[in-house]
Write an enzyme that holds these catalytic residues in place. Sequence first.
Site, mmCIF file in Angstrom:
data_model
loop_
_atom_site.group_PDB
_atom_site.id
_atom_site.type_symbol
_atom_site.label_atom_id
_atom_site.label_comp_id
_atom_site.label_asym_id
_atom_site.label_seq_id
_atom_site.Cartn_x
_atom_site.Cartn_y
_atom_site.Cartn_z
ATOM 1 N N GLY A 47 13.510 -39.259 -101.727
ATOM 2 C CA GLY A 47 14.258 -39.061 -100.499
ATOM 3 C C GLY A 47 14.138 -37.624 -100.051
ATOM 4 C CD GLN A 52 16.091 -32.042 -99.874
ATOM 5 O OE1 GLN A 52 16.197 -33.211 -99.527
ATOM 6 N NE2 GLN A 52 15.571 -31.662 -101.037
ATOM 7 C CB CYS A 100 16.782 -31.856 -106.147
ATOM 8 S SG CYS A 100 17.043 -31.479 -104.403
ATOM 9 C CG LEU A 101 11.483 -33.361 -103.258
ATOM 10 C CD1 LEU A 101 11.097 -33.958 -101.910
ATOM 11 C CD2 LEU A 101 10.313 -33.362 -104.215
ATOM 12 C CG HIS A 142 20.054 -36.499 -104.681
ATOM 13 N ND1 HIS A 142 20.001 -35.807 -105.863
ATOM 14 C CD2 HIS A 142 19.209 -35.844 -103.828
ATOM 15 C CE1 HIS A 142 19.171 -34.778 -105.731
ATOM 16 N NE2 HIS A 142 18.675 -34.787 -104.503
ATOM 17 C CD GLU A 143 17.616 -37.339 -100.627
ATOM 18 O OE1 GLU A 143 17.643 -36.306 -99.902
ATOM 19 O OE2 GLU A 143 16.958 -37.375 -101.677
ATOM 20 C CG HIS A 146 20.237 -32.447 -99.983
ATOM 21 N ND1 HIS A 146 20.024 -31.215 -100.545
ATOM 22 C CD2 HIS A 146 19.577 -33.337 -100.766
ATOM 23 C CE1 HIS A 146 19.265 -31.344 -101.627
ATOM 24 N NE2 HIS A 146 18.982 -32.630 -101.786
#
Length: 178
Positions: A47, A52, A100-101, A142-143, A146
């Site tokens: 995701g 981000q 996480c990215l 999670h997304e 953000h």
Amino acid sequence: MSVREILKMGDPRLLRVAEPVREFGTPAMDALIADMFDTMHAANGAGLAAPQIGVNLQLVIYGFRQNQRYPDAPAVPETVLINPLLTPLSEEMEEQFEGCLSVPGLRGSVPRYTRLRYQGVDQFGNQILREVEGFHARVVQHEVDHLLGILYPMRITDFSRFGYTGVMFPELDPDDDE
């Protein structure tokens, strides 16, 4: 479209609360979403949230058939979710490892609700309402974090379960970025 730079933990833009999306179905929105999918796929992510990539909007994308970074995870439908609202369907929580990215090379055990309802709209303003559980529920939480300026390490309760992916999970790619 194009692959965008993913902001890393420490960048103050990741700590902002994102603004609601007010315009739908525009060429700019279509281009942003295409770039987000290109960026997520290039990084083998599950995701990606607009913050981000430095875009302060309540917009997340997620989904995959199979993901090499989460080889045991079931498929999650590719979704564009805008202005989301999450409602837990029980108090039951489960701890699992996340990456996480924006926190490359690390993983940590994070408690998340096991079942939830999420609602919002897609890029055209069409309503989305789903009840999900397991990994799908985890990815959405999670997304959406953000969008609230929350990175998963902020949710870790036991830092003995936080570390470098290549050390904790040598079977995974040591250069894992999410």
